[in-house]
Write a protein that holds these residues in place. Structure first.
Motif, PDB file in Angstrom:
ATOM      1  N   UNK A  15      35.150  30.564  15.030  1.00 48.03           N
ATOM      2  CA  UNK A  15      35.915  31.587  15.495  1.00 48.03           C
ATOM      3  C   UNK A  15      35.115  32.121  16.410  1.00 48.03           C
ATOM      4  N   UNK A  16      33.864  32.719  15.774  1.00 54.15           N
ATOM      5  CA  UNK A  16      32.731  33.458  16.456  1.00 54.15           C
ATOM      6  C   UNK A  16      32.123  32.663  17.638  1.00 54.15           C
ATOM      7  N   UNK A  17      31.820  31.383  17.393  1.00 54.29           N
ATOM      8  CA  UNK A  17      31.334  30.705  18.500  1.00 54.29           C
ATOM      9  C   UNK A  17      32.282  30.329  19.750  1.00 54.29           C
ATOM     10  N   UNK A  18      33.556  30.268  19.432  1.00 49.70           N
ATOM     11  CA  UNK A  18      34.680  30.236  20.468  1.00 49.70           C
ATOM     12  C   UNK A  18      34.644  31.422  21.013  1.00 49.70           C
ATOM     13  N   UNK A  19      34.853  32.386  20.384  1.00 47.03           N
ATOM     14  CA  UNK A  19      34.775  33.892  21.193  1.00 47.03           C
ATOM     15  C   UNK A  19      33.778  34.229  22.159  1.00 47.03           C
ATOM     16  N   UNK A  20      32.556  33.633  21.890  1.00 47.04           N
ATOM     17  CA  UNK A  20      31.563  33.765  22.737  1.00 47.04           C
ATOM     18  C   UNK A  20      31.164  32.481  23.638  1.00 47.04           C
ATOM     19  N   UNK A  21      32.092  31.378  23.764  1.00 45.78           N
ATOM     20  CA  UNK A  21      32.020  30.330  24.328  1.00 45.78           C
ATOM     21  C   UNK A  21      30.810  29.516  23.936  1.00 45.78           C
ATOM     22  N   UNK A  22      30.476  29.501  22.590  1.00 46.93           N
ATOM     23  CA  UNK A  22      28.965  28.883  22.652  1.00 46.93           C
ATOM     24  C   UNK A  22      29.542  27.344  21.763  1.00 46.93           C
ATOM     25  N   UNK A  23      29.191  26.385  22.562  1.00 49.01           N
ATOM     26  CA  UNK A  23      29.489  25.081  22.092  1.00 49.01           C
ATOM     27  C   UNK A  23      28.389  24.555  21.066  1.00 49.01           C
ATOM     28  N   UNK A  24      28.845  23.692  20.149  1.00 52.79           N
ATOM     29  CA  UNK A  24      27.944  23.012  19.490  1.00 52.79           C
ATOM     30  C   UNK A  24      27.880  21.354  19.559  1.00 52.79           C
ATOM     31  N   UNK A  25      26.763  20.817  19.234  1.00 52.29           N
ATOM     32  CA  UNK A  25      26.867  19.264  19.429  1.00 52.29           C
ATOM     33  C   UNK A  25      28.072  18.909  18.561  1.00 52.29           C
ATOM     34  N   UNK A  26      28.379  17.687  18.980  1.00 51.26           N
ATOM     35  CA  UNK A  26      29.625  16.907  18.361  1.00 51.26           C
ATOM     36  C   UNK A  26      29.221  16.623  17.082  1.00 51.26           C
ATOM     37  N   UNK A  27      28.157  16.272  16.598  1.00 49.33           N
ATOM     38  CA  UNK A  27      28.085  16.044  15.117  1.00 49.33           C
ATOM     39  C   UNK A  27      28.224  17.433  14.418  1.00 49.33           C
ATOM     40  N   UNK A  28      28.260  18.653  14.740  1.00 55.12           N
ATOM     41  CA  UNK A  28      28.737  19.538  13.851  1.00 55.12           C
ATOM     42  C   UNK A  28      29.867  19.654  13.146  1.00 55.12           C
ATOM     43  N   UNK A  29      30.879  18.974  13.534  1.00 56.81           N
ATOM     44  CA  UNK A  29      32.120  18.791  13.028  1.00 56.81           C
ATOM     45  C   UNK A  29      32.461  17.541  12.742  1.00 56.81           C
ATOM     46  N   UNK A  30      31.358  16.507  12.406  1.00 54.29           N
ATOM     47  CA  UNK A  30      31.372  15.323  11.766  1.00 54.29           C
ATOM     48  C   UNK A  30      32.034  15.119  10.360  1.00 54.29           C
ATOM     49  N   UNK A  31      32.789  14.199   9.990  1.00 57.54           N
ATOM     50  CA  UNK A  31      33.251  14.117   8.702  1.00 57.54           C
ATOM     51  C   UNK A  31      32.387  13.248   7.784  1.00 57.54           C
ATOM     52  N   UNK A  32      32.654  13.041   6.564  1.00 57.99           N
ATOM     53  CA  UNK A  32      31.878  12.302   5.712  1.00 57.99           C
ATOM     54  C   UNK A  32      31.856  10.853   6.318  1.00 57.99           C
TER      55      UNK A  32
END
Length: 216
Positions: A15-32
């Motif tokens: 939520x903090x990242x979204x507030x500051x429009x700060x994007x992470x790499x795709x692998x940040x939300x990878x599942x198992x």
């Protein structure tokens, strides 16, 4: 820590990242399963300690003593590797990261937004003898010891190698970053107290995201 606490911390960080429009790499939300399908890249990330990290330092009281991090980039000390690292730090109000020092890592801590980051350095427990007594805040020298350095959005401080330091948020949660030499959380944290860097996790609900040290 309960897995539910970790999940809550990760969602708050996103939520903090979204507030500051700060994007992470795709692998940040990878599942198992994503890690399994992309096994070669997953191993590369794991070997460099890249990804999410949530710890209460063994305190059992995450809101009082804990930290949420995301390691965006990092190398190793092997030839040809990147000699630098970058982390994002999510620091709660009065949430302390306890006194610790690094022998290998020189680091800048930068406040990106939110509240005030309070950082204290002390001469006790130093793990190197060459740190001196001056610290630089945005390049300007200041006495290192004897008071709390309060940094607001946009300010940064260079933390010398070997010096015990702790930090916490004031007034509002702090979104911060760390830019440093290679980071190794397995071998280069020297706590003033006998603490653990990683938490023992009680699985009270399924993981929202895997932590970097759970991958593989």
């Amino acid at each position: 820590m309960n897995r539910s606490e970790i999940n809550q911390a990760l969602r708050a960080a996103e939520e903090t990242l979204a507030r500051y429009s700060w994007a992470l790499p795709d692998w940040a939300c990878w599942s198992v399963d994503d890690h399994r399908v992309n096994a070669s890249q997953s191993k590369w990330l794991r070997d460099r300690q890249l990804g999410w990290d949530v710890t209460d330092f063994g305190s059992g009281a995450f809101s009082d003593r804990g930290l949420t991090l995301f390691c965006v980039r990092n190398g190793t000390r092997s030839p040809g590797e990147r000699p630098y690292a970058e982390k994002l730090l999510f620091v709660g109000v009065d949430q302390e990261t306890p006194f610790h020092a690094h022998k290998q890592k020189l680091e800048d801590i930068i406040v990106r937004g939110g509240g005030t980051l309070c950082l204290e350095l002390i001469p006790d427990g130093a793990v190197l003898e060459t740190a001196g007594t001056t610290v630089r805040i945005d390049g300007m020298p200041a006495p290192m010891f004897g008071h709390v350095h309060r940094l607001t959005a946009g300010q940064s401080i260079t933390v010398p190698r070997g010096v015990q330091h702790r930090f916490w948020g004031e007034n509002a949660p702090v979104f911060a970053a760390e830019v440093s030499q290679c980071n190794d959380d397995l071998t280069d944290n020297y706590f003033l107290e006998p603490l653990g860097r990683f938490s023992e996790i009680l699985e009270d609900e399924p993981p929202y995201r895997q932590l970097w040290n759970e991958v593989g």
